[in-house]
Design a protein around this motif. Structure first.
Motif, short mmCIF file in Angstrom:
data_model
loop_
_atom_site.label_atom_id
_atom_site.label_comp_id
_atom_site.label_asym_id
_atom_site.label_seq_id
_atom_site.Cartn_x
_atom_site.Cartn_y
_atom_site.Cartn_z
N GLY A 20 5.23 -4.02 7.75
CA GLY A 20 6.32 -3.24 8.29
C GLY A 20 5.87 -1.83 8.52
O GLY A 20 4.74 -1.50 8.32
N CYS A 21 6.77 -0.97 9.00
CA CYS A 21 6.27 0.31 9.40
C CYS A 21 7.34 1.35 9.58
O CYS A 21 8.51 1.08 9.60
CB CYS A 21 5.57 0.16 10.73
SG CYS A 21 6.75 -0.23 11.99
N SER A 22 6.85 2.53 9.73
CA SER A 22 7.59 3.63 10.32
C SER A 22 6.61 4.27 11.27
O SER A 22 5.43 4.00 11.22
CB SER A 22 8.02 4.63 9.24
OG SER A 22 6.89 5.15 8.59
N ALA A 31 0.73 3.65 1.55
CA ALA A 31 0.42 3.30 0.17
C ALA A 31 1.36 3.96 -0.81
O ALA A 31 1.66 3.42 -1.88
CB ALA A 31 -1.03 3.68 -0.15
N SER A 32 1.85 5.16 -0.49
CA SER A 32 2.74 5.87 -1.40
C SER A 32 4.19 5.79 -0.95
O SER A 32 5.06 6.39 -1.56
CB SER A 32 2.31 7.35 -1.49
OG SER A 32 2.37 7.94 -0.21
N ALA A 33 4.47 5.05 0.14
CA ALA A 33 5.82 4.94 0.65
C ALA A 33 6.53 3.75 0.03
O ALA A 33 5.93 2.92 -0.65
CB ALA A 33 5.78 4.81 2.17
N GLN A 64 -0.30 -11.56 1.93
CA GLN A 64 -0.51 -10.29 1.24
C GLN A 64 0.37 -9.20 1.86
O GLN A 64 0.98 -8.39 1.15
CB GLN A 64 -1.99 -9.90 1.34
CG GLN A 64 -2.37 -8.64 0.58
CD GLN A 64 -3.85 -8.32 0.71
OE1 GLN A 64 -4.62 -9.06 1.34
NE2 GLN A 64 -4.27 -7.20 0.14
N PHE A 65 0.44 -9.18 3.18
CA PHE A 65 1.30 -8.22 3.87
C PHE A 65 2.78 -8.47 3.59
O PHE A 65 3.55 -7.53 3.41
CB PHE A 65 1.07 -8.30 5.37
CG PHE A 65 0.15 -7.23 5.88
CD1 PHE A 65 -0.41 -6.28 5.06
CD2 PHE A 65 -0.17 -7.20 7.23
CE1 PHE A 65 -1.26 -5.30 5.55
CE2 PHE A 65 -1.02 -6.21 7.73
CZ PHE A 65 -1.57 -5.27 6.90
N ALA A 66 3.13 -9.75 3.58
CA ALA A 66 4.55 -10.09 3.35
C ALA A 66 5.01 -9.59 1.99
O ALA A 66 6.15 -9.15 1.83
CB ALA A 66 4.75 -11.59 3.47
N ALA A 67 4.11 -9.66 1.01
CA ALA A 67 4.47 -9.19 -0.33
C ALA A 67 4.64 -7.67 -0.35
O ALA A 67 5.48 -7.13 -1.07
CB ALA A 67 3.38 -9.61 -1.32
N LYS A 68 3.86 -6.98 0.46
CA LYS A 68 3.94 -5.52 0.46
C LYS A 68 5.04 -4.99 1.38
O LYS A 68 5.67 -3.97 1.09
CB LYS A 68 2.58 -4.94 0.88
CG LYS A 68 2.49 -3.42 0.75
CD LYS A 68 1.06 -2.93 0.97
CE LYS A 68 0.95 -1.42 0.78
NZ LYS A 68 -0.44 -0.95 0.95
N TYR A 69 5.25 -5.68 2.50
CA TYR A 69 6.24 -5.25 3.50
C TYR A 69 7.20 -6.40 3.81
O TYR A 69 7.16 -6.98 4.89
CB TYR A 69 5.54 -4.80 4.78
CG TYR A 69 4.49 -3.74 4.60
CD1 TYR A 69 4.85 -2.41 4.53
CD2 TYR A 69 3.14 -4.07 4.51
CE1 TYR A 69 3.88 -1.42 4.38
CE2 TYR A 69 2.17 -3.11 4.36
CZ TYR A 69 2.55 -1.78 4.29
OH TYR A 69 1.58 -0.81 4.14
N PRO A 70 8.07 -6.76 2.88
CA PRO A 70 8.88 -7.98 3.03
C PRO A 70 9.93 -7.93 4.13
O PRO A 70 10.43 -8.98 4.53
CB PRO A 70 9.53 -8.12 1.65
CG PRO A 70 9.54 -6.74 1.09
CD PRO A 70 8.30 -6.09 1.58
N LYS A 71 10.30 -6.77 4.62
CA LYS A 71 11.38 -6.68 5.61
C LYS A 71 10.88 -6.46 7.03
O LYS A 71 11.67 -6.18 7.93
CB LYS A 71 12.35 -5.56 5.22
CG LYS A 71 13.12 -5.83 3.93
CD LYS A 71 14.12 -4.73 3.66
CE LYS A 71 14.91 -5.02 2.37
NZ LYS A 71 15.89 -3.95 2.10
N VAL A 72 9.58 -6.57 7.22
CA VAL A 72 9.04 -6.31 8.54
C VAL A 72 8.42 -7.58 9.11
O VAL A 72 7.78 -8.35 8.42
CB VAL A 72 8.01 -5.18 8.50
CG1 VAL A 72 7.44 -4.90 9.88
CG2 VAL A 72 8.68 -3.94 7.94
#
Length: 434
Positions: A20-22, A31-33, A64-72
């Protein structure tokens, strides 16, 4: 230039919950968001190789990405080499650009020079201080990094050990070129009743091979001079010596009846026992033993080895491979970069190495140097050559400058005249962004 692949797949789309992103630059700010609450979409273009040959790696990284950015949402599609550049060029004229795109290592310069790729921070990627130089160089322009090495490839000798055994009494590849030429002469005699049989199949338009011989003699395609410009150097003595050597081999050993062809079908020639040896990408052995393009029964006869070259040394290989880049138009550059970071991590590279794909760094490459299936290519990579990292190299390839030069030689033009003409044409193109 386009690299060959084992098969052609249709472009397909795969949707998964992942990165996911901004909006923001490709720094590791995410990493800190609060990555758990980021929303949006990241679009990734991979080549068909990944979907066909290492889908487990794609799934591993997506998880791995899904775990870190689950809503994107991650929109991942597979593309083929024949169409990808045209598709990307078209996308770049719009706002519907991929956030991440895989590029063949000869494709990167055009996009770096034209400002299509986002600058990346080298020290945020695994093994950045140990990347294979031939790949790292293709990602670097004006001392800035614009992509990340993904995997490497090198050309090797693929030969029919049974044919060599029958003709020479040994199924082993000769260690020197002089010994190889003696063996090829014996193969010619042994197979004189096999119409169109080429002891060594070297197509006349195979400029990768021709430039390997140029490199073997200490020559080069082009150089960057102290005036700040590139200029062709094929007319120089060492380069001409290499081209002449290549031409002599083609004329003596390629008996296919048509020298003015590319290397596209060389695996079929070997697979149908119309040649005992080709200089090829390692994966082309698969085509030679496939049911349609070759002969499955040759599985135990075909072997991969380092190709002997002039002067008692191995023939220098062109380094192929792929890189991953974040596009400059990406609205999600920081998180797109995080996806690239995961996909090129040490863990991810080990998945490739375990499948006998050459990884992007020297540390993980080292064990493959002693593995029978990969030793020839792995040992060729560190000293491999690459095309000039020049702004207009894409135009040089597109206008077939080297192919035209080789065609003219096989039609009767002298090497001296042909190389001077090639350099003159190259000089008009190589310094202008393509």
């Amino acid at each position: 230039m386009k690299r060959q692949v084992l098969a052609t797949l249709g472009t397909a789309a795969l949707l998964a919950t992942a990165v996911g992103c901004s909006s923001g630059g490709p720094s590791p700010a995410a990493a800190s968001a609060d990555t758990k609450n980021m929303t949006g979409t990241v679009t990734v273009w991979l080549m068909e190789d990944a979907g066909k040959s290492w889908p487990e790696l794609v799934q591993q990284v997506n998880d791995q990405f899904a775990a870190k950015y689950p809503k994107v949402e991650l929109k991942l599609s597979y593309h083929n080499w024949d169409n990808k550049v045209a598709e990307l060029d078209q996308a770049l004229t719009t706002n519907q650009v991929p956030d991440v795109v895989e590029l063949g290592n000869t494709e990167t310069m055009k996009y770096m020079v034209n400002g299509n790729l986002a600058e990346l921070k080298r020290n945020t990627f695994d093994n950045a201080d140990n990347w294979i130089k031939g790949l790292s160089d293709t990602c670097t322009y004006n001392q800035k990094l614009f992509c990340v090495p993904y995997y490497a490839g090198a050309r090797v000798g693929i030969y029919n050990s049974k044919m060599f055994q029958d003709a020479t009494g040994s199924g082993e590849m000769p260690r020197t070129e002089d010994e190889l030429l003696t063996a090829l002469d014996k193969l010619a005699t042994r197979n004189k009743g096999n119409a169109g049989f080429s002891p060594l199949y070297l197509p006349g338009e195979y400029w990768y091979a021709a430039m390997s011989y140029v490199t073997a003699y200490g020559g080069s395609i082009a150089k960057f001079d102290d005036t700040g410009t590139w200029h062709g150097t094929l007319h120089e003595a060492k380069a001409q010596q290499g081209i002449q050597h290549f031409a002599d081999l083609v004329k003596k050993y390629n008996k296919s009846g048509n020298l003015l062809v590319k290397e596209t079908d060389q695996a079929t020639v070997v697979g149908r026992e119309k040649s005992a040896l080709m200089y090829a990408n390692g994966w082309e052995l698969g085509n030679a033993i496939a049911p349609i393009t070759g002969t499955p029964a040759l599985k135990d006869s075909l072997r991969i080895v380092g190709m002997p070259g002039p002067n008692g040394k191995p023939l220098p290989s062109f380094i192929g491979g792929s890189d991953l880049a974040v596009t400059a138009k990406s609205q999600n550059a920081a998180v797109a970069t995080d996806w690239v970071r995961m996909f090129t991590s040490t863990k991810a590279q080990q998945v490739l190495a375990d499948k006998d794909i050459l990884p992007n760094n020297l540390t993980q490459l080292e064990p493959l140097k002693n593995k029978p299936a990969t030793s020839a290519a792995a040992n060729a990579v560190p000293d491999a050559w690459f095309t000039p990292v020049a702004p207009g190299w894409g135009a040089v390839e597109k206008q077939n400058v080297l192919v035209t030069m080789l065609d003219s030689i096989f039609k009767g033009t002298s090497v001296d005249e042909a190389t001077k003409a090639a350099d003159a044409q190259m000089n008009q193109l190589i310094n202008n962004p393509s």
